[in-house]
Design an enzyme around this catalytic site. Structure first.
Site, PDB file in Angstrom:
ATOM      1  N   LYS A  74       0.820  -1.214   0.000  1.00  0.00           N
ATOM      2  CA  LYS A  74       0.000   0.000   0.000  1.00  0.00           C
ATOM      3  C   LYS A  74       0.856   1.268   0.000  1.00  0.00           C
ATOM      4  O   LYS A  74       0.400   2.328  -0.398  1.00  0.00           O
ATOM      5  CB  LYS A  74      -0.968  -0.023   1.171  1.00  0.00           C
ATOM      6  CG  LYS A  74      -2.020  -1.127   0.995  1.00  0.00           C
ATOM      7  CD  LYS A  74      -3.098  -1.095   2.047  1.00  0.00           C
ATOM      8  CE  LYS A  74      -4.236  -2.048   1.716  1.00  0.00           C
ATOM      9  NZ  LYS A  74      -3.843  -3.470   1.856  1.00  0.00           N
TER      10      LYS A  74
HETATM   11  C1  LIG Z   1      -4.562  -4.498   1.260  1.00  0.00           C
HETATM   12  C2  LIG Z   1      -3.818  -5.779   1.184  1.00  0.00           C
HETATM   13  C3  LIG Z   1      -4.197  -6.795   0.278  1.00  0.00           C
HETATM   14  C4  LIG Z   1      -5.408  -6.687  -0.606  1.00  0.00           C
HETATM   15  O1  LIG Z   1      -5.296  -5.699  -1.585  1.00  0.00           O
HETATM   16  P1  LIG Z   1      -6.572  -5.218  -2.439  1.00  0.00           P
HETATM   17  O2  LIG Z   1      -6.082  -4.115  -3.292  1.00  0.00           O
HETATM   18  O3  LIG Z   1      -7.591  -4.775  -1.420  1.00  0.00           O
HETATM   19  O4  LIG Z   1      -7.056  -6.374  -3.210  1.00  0.00           O
HETATM   20  C5  LIG Z   1      -3.416  -7.930   0.220  1.00  0.00           C
HETATM   21  N1  LIG Z   1      -2.335  -8.093   1.012  1.00  0.00           N
HETATM   22  C6  LIG Z   1      -1.943  -7.157   1.890  1.00  0.00           C
HETATM   23  C7  LIG Z   1      -0.752  -7.397   2.757  1.00  0.00           C
HETATM   24  C8  LIG Z   1      -2.665  -5.960   2.012  1.00  0.00           C
HETATM   25  O5  LIG Z   1      -2.280  -5.023   2.896  1.00  0.00           O
END
Ligand SMILES: *Cc1c(COP(=O)(O)O)cnc(C)c1O
Length: 466
Positions: free
Chosen positions: A112
């Site tokens: 993220k």
């Molecule tokens: C947010 C997150 C996901 C999922 O991502 P999306 O974009 O919501 O599909 C998967 N793995 C981790 C570690 C995350 O923080």
């Protein structure tokens, strides 16, 4: 570039307004009216570019009306220089033609950061230009909160309030949020669960009168288009590193809200040869059930070892449904209004089209742990539980062993020590050096009752110019 709503009724907006808007006024999500398309020749010419420069090539068409090229380049240089690996998104080989792309070399150790480090800078840039201020209000059960706080800590025109359920997030995750110092950063521990937090955020977006008209709320969850945009880049990066665009690639993506994998779908539409996209879910498998049986139906939330994928509905799936319905906003609106009340299906030929675009798999906790153990025993490489789900799904769904299979490594294993322990390994994942003292740092947060007026009162009193 103009952006339009997936429900067809809200006005089209430019990039700046899309950045500052959460949901469209008709309840839809914003998507670009048309996508840039790059020829193979052009993509080939990007071989060897540093990450930030590649990011510029891929993203500039989306922002060009709002940001001069030099300013955007500078912003990207700053954004990706905070990552702790020179390659920003390095590839690690697991097996013959099988790879993990490590997207966890940013400040909060999850993918993220790729989007939220950029989002904070974009917001501040646009707000400075407009002489405006926003309050970011968000709820988190884990990775989003810390990445958003890190992304906005240096913003001059943004105050950020992140709600988390008191005593219900992991200690690493809480400390990653509460140890960031800054006058514009506010952590609120709500005496309730994640749903209570989310409800309060939703209610506050619906009626912002508690802010007295002096500022406005902005969203940092993955309904924000800018987040998706930033995630398109690393698909190009991985492909170019492994011989693309002259050979095609397969990607497996640990999926919750369908944001990260939707970015991969866009990369493909923009001209990158991708022959397979695997949706990897945990037991919260609404997407896998839809892909397998054309039934979109909400189930009870399950708490798993991969909490960042614990969702009941995938908000960004609406963006795909829009394309599957020939960009007919009225049809999407009708479908999602029905979906809020019970199970729905789409026309068979549309569903078959979706199955051509994506494969899918759901992986339970036991198999997640088995995979962590198996990969560690084979390679002495430690996967976090989310990435492990991606690797398992990649292996289960793989169609062609001649095509490189790349699993997106979404988090660092040290964020999820419980899953590592549960997999029966005695090895303890170590936090990277820049975080080694996390457990000694001073924490700052405020505990509030599970009461929306109390939370709103706190925000009204504590934002910068209150
Ligand atoms: C947010 C997150 C996901 C999922 O991502 P999306 O974009 O919501 O599909 C998967 N793995 C981790 C570690 C995350 O923080």
């Amino acid at each position: 570039m103009r952006y339009i709503s997936t429900r067809g009724e809200a006005p089209a907006l430019g990039f700046e307004d899309v950045l500052l808007t959460g949901l469209a006024t008709d309840g839809g999500l914003y998507v670009p009216e048309s996508l840039p398309h790059f020829s193979l020749e052009e993509i080939r010419s990007w071989r060897g570019l540093p990450y930030a420069e590649l990011a510029y090539k891929v993203m500039y068409p989306f922002v060009e009306d709002a940001i001069p090229a030099d300013d955007f380049r500078k912003m990207l240089d700053e954004t990706y220089s905070v990552f702790t690996h020179k390659a920003v998104a390095p590839l690690v080989q697991l097996d013959t033609n099988e790879w993990v792309m490590e997207l966890f070399r940013g400040p909060t150790l999850a993918f993220k950061d790729f989007a939220l480090q950029l989002l904070g800078r974009l917001l501040d840039y646009v707000l400075e230009k407009r002489n405006q201020h926003v309050v970011i209000m968000g709820a988190t059960s884990g990775d989003t909160g810390s990445a958003a706080i890190e992304g906005c800590r240096r913003c001059e025109h943004v105050d950020i309030f992140i709600l988390h359920p008191h005593q219900r997030v992991s200690e690493v995750q809480r400390r990653q949020m509460t140890t960031v110092q800054g006058d514009n950063i506010h952590n609120i521990a709500v005496k309730g669960n994640f749903d209570d937090c989310q409800r309060m955020v939703k209610e506050s977006f619906g009626n912002q009168s508690f802010l007295g008209g002096k500022t406005q709320l902005a969203a940092v969850n993955s309904i924000n288009w800018a987040r998706i945009m930033a995630q398109i880049v690393y698909y190009f990066q991985a492909s170019l590193a492994l011989g693309g665009p002259d050979r095609s690639m397969a990607f497996s993506v640990p999926t919750g809200n369908f944001g990260d994998i939707f970015a991969g779908y866009l990369a493909k539409k923009m001209g990158l040869p991708i022959s397979q996209l695997v949706i990897a879910t945990n037991r919260n498998d609404i997407l896998h059930r839809f892909m397998s049986g054309n039934k979109y139906e909400q189930h009870q939330l399950e708490h798993t070892l991969s909490p960042s994928m614990d969702i009941m509905v995938s908000s960004n799936f609406e963006r795909l449904l829009f394309d599957l319905h020939g960009r007919d906003g009225a049809a999407v609106k009708d479908l999602l209004e029905r979906a809020a009340k019970g199970p729905v299906s789409i026309e068979d030929y549309r569903w078959k089209h979706a199955r051509k675009l994506f494969d899918s798999d759901a992986v339970d906790d036991k198999t997640t742990c088995d995979t962590i153990r198996e990969i560690y025993e084979q390679n002495e490489y430690l996967l976090d539980p989310h990435t492990a789900i991606g690797v398992r799904a990649a292996r289960n769904c793989r169609r062609d062993s001649a095509v490189p299979m790349i699993t997106l490594g979404t988090a660092h294993p040290a964020k999820f020590p419980d899953a590592i322990a549960e997999s029966g390994l005695s090895v303890k994942p170590q936090l990277p050096a820049h975080m080694a003292d996390l457990f000694e740092r001073e924490e700052r947060y405020t505990v509030l009752d599970n009461n929306v007026s109390e939370v709103q009162g706190f925000i009204a009193k504590h934002w910068k110019n209150a």
